[in-house]
Motif scaffolding. Sequence first.
Motif, short mmCIF file in Angstrom:
data_model
loop_
_atom_site.label_atom_id
_atom_site.label_comp_id
_atom_site.label_asym_id
_atom_site.label_seq_id
_atom_site.Cartn_x
_atom_site.Cartn_y
_atom_site.Cartn_z
N ASP A 1 62.55 16.14 -60.05
CA ASP A 1 63.73 15.39 -59.24
C ASP A 1 64.84 16.10 -59.15
O ASP A 1 65.91 16.23 -58.35
CB ASP A 1 64.08 14.03 -59.98
N GLY A 2 65.02 17.13 -60.39
CA GLY A 2 66.08 18.22 -60.35
C GLY A 2 65.99 19.25 -59.40
O GLY A 2 67.26 19.39 -58.68
N HIS A 3 64.84 19.45 -58.78
CA HIS A 3 64.56 20.50 -57.94
C HIS A 3 64.94 19.92 -56.68
O HIS A 3 65.64 20.39 -55.75
CB HIS A 3 63.25 20.94 -57.94
N THR A 4 64.52 18.78 -56.33
CA THR A 4 64.76 17.97 -55.13
C THR A 4 66.44 17.89 -54.81
O THR A 4 67.03 18.19 -53.83
CB THR A 4 64.35 16.65 -55.21
N GLU A 5 67.18 17.46 -55.98
CA GLU A 5 68.48 17.39 -55.80
C GLU A 5 69.15 18.92 -55.73
O GLU A 5 70.12 18.91 -54.95
CB GLU A 5 68.99 16.77 -57.40
N GLY A 6 68.52 19.82 -56.22
CA GLY A 6 68.94 21.15 -56.33
C GLY A 6 68.89 21.89 -54.77
O GLY A 6 69.87 22.26 -54.02
N GLU A 7 67.75 21.35 -53.91
CA GLU A 7 67.70 21.69 -52.71
C GLU A 7 68.66 20.97 -51.77
O GLU A 7 69.31 21.59 -50.84
CB GLU A 7 66.31 21.27 -52.16
N GLU A 8 69.01 19.70 -52.09
CA GLU A 8 70.04 18.82 -51.29
C GLU A 8 71.34 19.57 -51.54
O GLU A 8 72.19 19.72 -50.71
CB GLU A 8 70.11 17.40 -51.94
N ASN A 9 71.78 20.06 -52.88
CA ASN A 9 72.92 20.69 -53.21
C ASN A 9 73.34 21.85 -52.53
O ASN A 9 74.13 22.38 -51.91
CB ASN A 9 73.06 20.88 -54.68
N LEU A 10 72.11 22.81 -52.22
CA LEU A 10 72.29 23.99 -51.36
C LEU A 10 72.64 23.74 -49.92
O LEU A 10 73.50 24.17 -49.31
CB LEU A 10 70.63 24.71 -51.37
N ALA A 11 72.07 22.32 -49.41
CA ALA A 11 72.45 22.03 -47.88
C ALA A 11 73.98 21.94 -48.05
O ALA A 11 74.51 22.14 -47.22
CB ALA A 11 71.64 20.77 -47.32
N ARG A 12 74.35 21.01 -49.12
CA ARG A 12 75.66 20.79 -48.94
C ARG A 12 76.53 21.96 -49.46
O ARG A 12 77.60 22.24 -48.81
CB ARG A 12 76.05 19.70 -50.35
N LEU A 13 76.10 22.90 -50.23
CA LEU A 13 76.94 24.10 -50.43
C LEU A 13 77.12 25.05 -49.25
O LEU A 13 78.11 25.77 -48.94
CB LEU A 13 76.28 24.78 -51.76
N VAL A 14 75.94 24.99 -48.45
CA VAL A 14 76.02 25.97 -47.11
C VAL A 14 77.18 25.55 -46.57
O VAL A 14 78.03 26.63 -45.69
CB VAL A 14 74.70 25.86 -46.52
N HIS B 1 55.59 21.41 -56.04
CA HIS B 1 56.80 20.80 -55.69
C HIS B 1 57.95 21.82 -55.20
O HIS B 1 58.73 21.42 -54.13
CB HIS B 1 57.42 19.86 -56.79
N ILE B 2 58.31 22.66 -55.80
CA ILE B 2 58.90 23.87 -55.45
C ILE B 2 58.78 24.54 -54.06
O ILE B 2 59.68 24.70 -53.12
CB ILE B 2 59.45 24.75 -56.46
N LEU B 3 57.49 24.87 -54.03
CA LEU B 3 57.12 25.52 -52.50
C LEU B 3 57.43 24.33 -51.50
O LEU B 3 58.00 24.88 -50.37
CB LEU B 3 55.57 25.61 -52.75
N GLY B 4 57.19 22.89 -51.69
CA GLY B 4 57.29 22.12 -50.87
C GLY B 4 58.95 22.01 -50.38
O GLY B 4 59.22 21.88 -49.31
N LEU B 5 59.68 21.96 -51.12
CA LEU B 5 61.24 22.18 -51.17
C LEU B 5 61.66 23.45 -50.33
O LEU B 5 62.56 23.30 -49.43
CB LEU B 5 61.93 22.12 -52.53
N HIS B 6 60.98 24.38 -50.60
CA HIS B 6 61.16 25.83 -49.78
C HIS B 6 60.80 25.53 -48.33
O HIS B 6 61.62 25.78 -47.27
CB HIS B 6 60.61 27.00 -50.39
N GLU B 7 59.64 24.69 -48.13
CA GLU B 7 58.92 24.38 -46.75
C GLU B 7 60.25 23.62 -45.93
O GLU B 7 60.76 23.70 -44.95
CB GLU B 7 57.83 23.74 -46.81
N LYS B 8 60.78 22.56 -46.89
CA LYS B 8 62.10 21.78 -46.35
C LYS B 8 63.15 22.54 -46.06
O LYS B 8 63.81 22.35 -45.15
CB LYS B 8 62.28 20.61 -47.47
N LEU B 9 63.61 23.44 -47.16
CA LEU B 9 64.81 24.12 -46.85
C LEU B 9 64.63 25.12 -45.68
O LEU B 9 65.60 24.88 -44.78
CB LEU B 9 64.97 24.98 -47.71
N PHE B 10 63.69 25.61 -45.38
CA PHE B 10 63.52 26.49 -44.23
C PHE B 10 63.22 25.80 -42.83
O PHE B 10 63.39 26.26 -41.88
CB PHE B 10 62.48 27.61 -44.36
#
Length: 214
Positions: free
Chosen positions: A17-30, A60-69
């Motif tokens: 869940d922390g990684h998921t929130e971290g990916e969301e935060n990157l979207a916010r910070l961009v 899980h982290i790989l999936g979040l990178h797929e989401k990020l990209f």
Amino acid sequence: MDGNGRWAAARDLPRTDGHTEGEENLARLVRIAVQRDISHLTVFGFSTENWRRPRPEVRHILGLHEKLFGRVAELNELDVRIQWIGRPFDSREARTPKYVQRAIRKAIADTAHNTGMTLTVAFDYGGRAELVQAVEEARRSPTGITPDSISEHLYLPDLPPVAVLVRTSGERRVSNFLLWQSAGAALHFTETPWPDFGAAELDAALALVPARSV
Ligand code: IPE
Ligand code: MG
């Protein structure tokens, strides 16, 4: 982007869940970085060392990178060009799975026309591996090993020098990030874990850059 696990633990949540929130935060910070007129933002998403983490966490982290990209629409709306830095997919040691490679390639192609900020995501990245490759290639080049020839053979030769290096979540180490590019970087250390890193933190880091060269 350190401290996702601790952010989750402080809330009795699983690390994922922390990684998921971290990916969301990157979207916010961009978005915030674009408002600040930053030309280049480079984030450490996954290191050459991170493959040693438990399989489910890595998956899980790989999936979040797929989401990020996959956030191409948002990036285009913000005029942000995305790039990736890491071990070339065809190198012997590279470990990026095919589906993540595809997401990376597509995001790069689909945002290549943007002229605003450049967001670079480090994935399967290690600064020492990058330097070994750059030095090997520089040695075979006409000029041999010089600072310029090493710079020219980095993974992304056009990535400008790092103006300010931010380390979150109380860590005070460089951890193999952009070793060559950070030679003259100012350093910003904060206790804030990555998922909570916001506008005020970014501004504190930017205050360390004398003539805004970011
Ligand atoms: C950063 O958060 C995410 C990656 C390195 C992929 P961590 O998972 O390192 O979080 P902490 O350090 O355990 O809090
Ligand atoms: Mg950590």
